[in-house]
Scaffold this motif. Structure first.
Motif, PDB file in Angstrom:
ATOM      1  N   GLU A   1       0.831  -1.197   0.000  1.00 35.09           N
ATOM      2  CA  GLU A   1       0.000   0.000   0.000  1.00 35.09           C
ATOM      3  C   GLU A   1       0.871   1.253   0.000  1.00 35.09           C
ATOM      4  OE1 GLU A   1      -4.045  -1.622   2.157  1.00 35.09           O
ATOM      5  OE2 GLU A   1      -2.512  -0.688   3.417  1.00 35.09           O
TER       6      GLU A   1
ATOM      7  N   VAL B   1      -2.434   5.004   1.703  1.00 31.52           N
ATOM      8  CA  VAL B   1      -3.875   4.690   1.836  1.00 31.52           C
ATOM      9  C   VAL B   1      -4.443   5.127   3.192  1.00 31.52           C
ATOM     10  CG1 VAL B   1      -3.863   2.713   0.262  1.00 31.52           C
ATOM     11  CG2 VAL B   1      -3.447   2.351   2.699  1.00 31.52           C
TER      12      VAL B   1
ATOM     13  N   ALA C   1      -6.658   7.956   2.703  1.00 30.53           N
ATOM     14  CA  ALA C   1      -7.125   8.111   1.321  1.00 30.53           C
ATOM     15  C   ALA C   1      -8.643   8.040   1.238  1.00 30.53           C
ATOM     16  CB  ALA C   1      -6.498   7.035   0.447  1.00 30.53           C
TER      17      ALA C   1
ATOM     18  N   VAL D   1      -8.996   5.119  -3.656  1.00 33.90           N
ATOM     19  CA  VAL D   1      -7.907   4.139  -3.679  1.00 33.90           C
ATOM     20  C   VAL D   1      -7.789   3.533  -5.078  1.00 33.90           C
ATOM     21  CG1 VAL D   1      -7.152   1.871  -2.839  1.00 33.90           C
ATOM     22  CG2 VAL D   1      -7.913   3.626  -1.216  1.00 33.90           C
TER      23      VAL D   1
ATOM     24  N   VAL E   1      -1.007   8.738  -8.049  1.00 35.97           N
ATOM     25  CA  VAL E   1      -1.389   9.016  -6.658  1.00 35.97           C
ATOM     26  C   VAL E   1      -0.578  10.209  -6.126  1.00 35.97           C
ATOM     27  CG1 VAL E   1      -1.217   8.107  -4.285  1.00 35.97           C
ATOM     28  CG2 VAL E   1      -2.260   6.725  -6.106  1.00 35.97           C
TER      29      VAL E   1
ATOM     30  N   ALA F   1      -5.545  10.553  -2.335  1.00 39.82           N
ATOM     31  CA  ALA F   1      -5.545   9.286  -3.077  1.00 39.82           C
ATOM     32  C   ALA F   1      -4.530   8.323  -2.468  1.00 39.82           C
ATOM     33  CB  ALA F   1      -5.207   9.537  -4.543  1.00 39.82           C
ATOM     34  N   GLY F   2      -4.730   7.052  -2.705  1.00 31.19           N
ATOM     35  CA  GLY F   2      -3.790   6.025  -2.243  1.00 31.19           C
ATOM     36  C   GLY F   2      -3.745   4.887  -3.247  1.00 31.19           C
ATOM     37  N   LEU F   3      -2.774   3.991  -3.030  1.00 26.60           N
ATOM     38  CA  LEU F   3      -2.605   2.864  -3.959  1.00 26.60           C
ATOM     39  C   LEU F   3      -2.609   1.540  -3.190  1.00 26.60           C
ATOM     40  CD1 LEU F   3      -1.788   1.589  -6.758  1.00 26.60           C
ATOM     41  CD2 LEU F   3       0.594   1.972  -6.059  1.00 26.60           C
ATOM     42  N   LEU F   4      -3.422   0.629  -3.645  1.00 29.63           N
ATOM     43  CA  LEU F   4      -3.364  -0.765  -3.167  1.00 29.63           C
ATOM     44  C   LEU F   4      -2.821  -1.587  -4.330  1.00 29.63           C
ATOM     45  CD1 LEU F   4      -4.086  -3.177  -1.252  1.00 29.63           C
ATOM     46  CD2 LEU F   4      -6.354  -3.166  -2.324  1.00 29.63           C
TER      47      LEU F   4
ATOM     48  N   LEU G   1     -11.088  -1.412   3.272  1.00 32.54           N
ATOM     49  CA  LEU G   1     -10.887  -0.041   2.784  1.00 32.54           C
ATOM     50  C   LEU G   1     -12.224   0.589   2.395  1.00 32.54           C
ATOM     51  CD1 LEU G   1      -7.692  -0.528   0.572  1.00 32.54           C
ATOM     52  CD2 LEU G   1      -7.848   0.791   2.699  1.00 32.54           C
TER      53      LEU G   1
ATOM     54  N   VAL H   1     -13.413   4.687   2.317  1.00 33.10           N
ATOM     55  CA  VAL H   1     -13.083   5.459   1.107  1.00 33.10           C
ATOM     56  C   VAL H   1     -14.375   5.699   0.327  1.00 33.10           C
ATOM     57  CG1 VAL H   1     -10.808   4.392   1.052  1.00 33.10           C
ATOM     58  CG2 VAL H   1     -12.621   3.524  -0.456  1.00 33.10           C
TER      59      VAL H   1
ATOM     60  N   PHE I   1     -13.106   3.434  -5.766  1.00 35.49           N
ATOM     61  CA  PHE I   1     -11.900   2.723  -6.204  1.00 35.49           C
ATOM     62  C   PHE I   1     -11.672   3.004  -7.688  1.00 35.49           C
ATOM     63  CE2 PHE I   1     -13.352   0.181  -2.589  1.00 35.49           C
ATOM     64  CZ  PHE I   1     -12.182   0.050  -1.861  1.00 35.49           C
TER      65      PHE I   1
END
Lengths: 294, 96, 386
Positions: free
Chosen positions: C279, C282, C285, C288, C303, C313-316, C332, C336, C339
């Motif tokens: 991650e 996140v 976030a 995501v 991101v 924003a976040g990244l998985l 998540l 959030v 996605f």
């Protein structure tokens, strides 16, 4: 019952089989049973410990052979027994690996693998039960079905040229090539023994009755009739021209030629050959050349 | 198919010892293909009058053939079901 | 079982192509059999192993096709070798048959699929990510699969080692689902010393071959049976048919349900242990991005750009595509608002994301041919933010 018939519970060969699975699934008069027995006896006589014999098959009636043998046995996917077995043979060269499968499995869906394993001269024995049709699925036309023969997918007669299997095997590089039948069992066992003793790619074709899939639609009647046909029409001629070995069951005058047709030496497939000292490689090549001249 | 027997008699016939065999059958394995019966070189076998659980008539020694088996083992080799075999019995001299 | 040999492990810092990192990862994991067939963009895996395997006493065979390659690695594995093949889409399709055999016979092996554009011959030299669902469902019948998705040459190395260990631990085929960009990318790869390379042994039977009561397919409590190899004297029977604990074919509904349920459950019940993801930002976030492989690298940039614009924003990044980190998505989703799933296909992993949330799942899709740039991802992040 006659008083001189003794009733037994077990056969002396039962330890070679997974006897708890007998009787097997094959039809009355099927030729696979005798050929499997000859193979099991050859294993014993090979003097190679049974634990070092491995049997691999594809799919179909003959594909069920390894499941009845009391040994390390692998019943793989349709046509792929040879590459599966190739890997076993090169990972563990001390094992005596035999592919035991049918004509459709080895020469239709698996044909490409056969020719390449023969070309490489992988240390494998390939035994093909040739009953001229796809038995398990109910008598469809296959790559060895004779011209004119009827099959459920060739209802007006087969219009394709079949393979001449010994010719194919020899042309693609097999070092031992034989053809026998499920009636010529002593010769068949000797051919299996020769194949087991020999390094490299060996091929034994076993003509076998499939009375339900092939015999019935082709007016051969029962299995006895096909076995009788073998007795009457088979001739043994080890020096026969390989291109003359086509089988035409319709032509009553035409013999079916049997024999051990090819027995030569070629360098055996060794993926590490080029990593070995040059001398070792040369010896290997010289051995091959000498035998070919002789 | 007519069975053709050789008319020639080996010179050493009187001194040859032919093994005698005893026939063993595993009736429940038999599927009545008749290979053992038709390919027995001494015509030792016939089909039984009784059937096994699956309705097949298995091989039995024919009346009058009790001493005929020579233990060639071909019945055992050719049987697709591993339902018949022979055991070598006491040897008997071939009657002249 | 082969153990790490010093000369097989190129300990140190390297500047490696992703494909070469797969090869070195395999060697470090003790792989001693490779059966393959040339296909762009995975050929460099085969080329490197053709040179390196013989040097360490291993076997490289160029088979006649991918059907044979897959059959060969299953055969090599039943003989006791750690075995691998590498391919791309068209070859991967051919391998599906014996991938199912490996699942059914419970034979550990590793398959690298360097994805290119498809269907059919598609884009042989250009990137795609459209085999995600084929990886999961490509062979017929019910089975579970483990598929890793490397996003860098370092991960090509690390995840190959992991793939061998997972394959041996669970007696399953394991997939390395790379894409052309990662496989043809050259980056720093650190290879640890041999003793620091994790090694999971295949579970082996406690009893010797003389024991008549031995049941080769009788699973322990972990649903995994110990594995015996060809030539050890156990007289085992392996079949692709439905079979019982003896390995004998039993062609009935109850036997089939018992076997297939075990094959599936041995993975499903341990999915929590297998699942991996990474991650990035996140924690707070609201949007995501879920991205994998080369696309995850662009997504990370997107991101960062979104954050610079004030968008939380976040990244998985799923490292295991299968099992999919669905529980993480579900978690998540509690906090959030949307996605975003960029991928080089027209919507594959996004379908899996949708199974775990009722929130909007916005795809960023291209059928492949070039790496996904950050900008279209950023655009959709903005859209998701509303």
């Amino acid at each position: 019952m006659s008083t001189s018939t003794f009733i037994a519970e077990r056969h002396p060969s039962d330890p070679l089989f997974r006897a708890d699975r007998l009787p097997h699934i094959w039809c009355p008069g099927c030729g696979i049973g005798p050929a499997m027995h000859a193979y099991a006896q050859a294993m014993v006589e090979s003097e190679i410990p049974l634990a070092r014999h491995v049997c691999v098959s594809g799919i179909g009636c003959t594909g069920r052979v390894p499941g009845y043998l009391n040994m390390d046995s692998y019943h793989t996917t349709h046509g792929r027994a040879i590459p599966f077995a190739t890997a076993i043979a090169i990972v563990k060269p001390e094992l005596e690996v035999t592919v035991y499968s049918g004509d459709g499995d080895l020469f239709a869906i698996g044909g490409n693998h056969f020719i390449h394993a023969a070309r490489r001269n992988v240390d494998l024995n390939v035994i093909c039960i040739n009953n001229f049709n796809y038995g398990m699925t109910g008598g469809q036309v296959g790559p060895t079905t004779p011209m004119g023969a009827r099959a459920t997918t060739a209802p007006f007669g087969n219009y394709e040229q079949p393979f001449n299997l010994p010719y194919l095997a020899a042309a693609t590089g097999a070092v031992f090539v034989a053809r026998w039948t499920s009636l010529h069992l002593r010769q068949l066992k000797q051919a299996f023994l020769r194949a087991m003793k020999k390094r490299g790619f060996t091929f034994v074709e076993v003509l076998a009755p499939c009375p339900v899939g092939f015999g019935r639609p082709n007016d051969i009647g029962d299995a006895m009739e096909e076995m009788t046909l073998y007795r009457e029409r088979c001739v043994v001629d080890a020096s026969a021209r390989l291109d003359s070995l086509d089988i035409d069951l319709r032509d009553k005058e035409r013999p079916i030629t049997l024999g051990n047709f090819v027995d030569i030496e070629r360098p055996v497939f060794d993926p590490l050959a080029m990593m070995r000292p040059a001398g070792e490689r040369e010896n290997h090549a010289a051995l091959a050349g000498k035998t070919q001249e002789g | 198919m007519p069975v053709i027997r050789s008319a020639r008699v080996p010179l050493d016939r009187a001194s040859v010892i032919v093994p005698a065999g005893r026939v063993y059958v595993i009736p429940q394995r038999c599927k009545e293909c008749r290979f053992c019966i038709d390919f027995c070189p001494k015509d030792v076998l016939v089909t039984s009058t009784e059937t096994n659980a699956k309705g097949y008539r298995y091989p039995v020694v024919a009346p009058g053939k009790e001493e005929a088996c020579v233990h060639c083992e071909f019945c055992s080799l050719v049987c697709p079901e591993y339902a018949i075999f022979t055991v070598e019995g006491p040897r008997a001299e071939v009657p002249a | 079982m082969t153990v790490a040999r010093a000369d097989a492990v190129l300990t140190g810092q390297h500047f490696f192509l992703g494909d070469h990192a797969f090869a070195e990862g395999a060697l470090a994991a003790g792989c001693r059999f490779f059966g393959g067939y040339p296909i762009t963009p995975s050929t460099e895996v085969a080329e490197r192993l053709a040179r390196r395997l013989p040097e360490v006493g291993g076997i490289f065979v160029q088979m006649e096709d991918e059907l044979a390659s897959m059959a060969a690695i299953v055969g090599a594995s039943v003989a006791g070798a750690r075995a691998m093949t590498a391919t791309s889409g068209p070859g991967f399709s051919l391998m599906m048959e014996n991938l199912g055999l490996a699942a059914m016979m419970e034979v550990p092996c590793v398959v690298v699929n360097v994805q290119r554009g498809g269907p059919s011959t598609g884009l042989p030299t250009l990137v795609g990510q459209a085999d995600v669902m084929q990886a999961r469902w490509g062979s017929h019948g019910d089975y579970e699969i483990v598929a890793y998705s490397p996003a860098s040459p370092q991960e090509c190395f690390d995840l190959t080692v992991k793939a061998f260990n997972t394959a041996d631990q669970f007696r399953i085929p394991v997939l390395l689902m790379a894409d052309e960009v990662v496989a043809h990318m050259t980056e720093r790869v650190t290879i640890p010393p041999p003793e620091a390379i994790p090694h999971v042994e295949r579970k082996r039977p406690g009893q010797g071959p003389g024991d008549n009561g031995f049941l080769p397919f009788k699973a322990d409590d972990d649903l995994i049976p110990p594995m015996v190899h060809a030539g050890e004297g156990y007289r085992v029977h392996f079949t692709g048919l439905t079979h019982d604990e003896r390995g004998y074919p039993v062609l009935t509904g109850p036997a089939h349900d018992r076997l297939v349920r075990r094959l599936v459950d041995k993975i499903r019940l341990k999915a929590w242990q297998i699942v991996e993801y990474e991650e990035y930002r996140v924690e707070d976030a609201r949007v995501v991005v879920i991205a994998y492989g080369s696309t995850a690298r662009s997504a990370r940039r997107a991101v960062t750009l979104a954050r610079e614009q004030g968008i939380p924003a976040g990244l998985l990044r799923p490292i295991t595509l299968w099992p999919f980190p669905g529980e993480r998505v579900r978690k998540l989703a509690e906090r959030v608002s949307a996605f975003v799933v960029p991928e080089l296909n027209l919507g594959q992993l996004s379908r899996e994301v949708e199974r775990f949330t009722s929130l909007p799942v916005l795809g960023v899709n291209h059928a492949g041919g070039a790496m996904m740039p950050p900008e279209p991802i950023l655009d959709v992040i903005r859209e998701a933010r509303g």
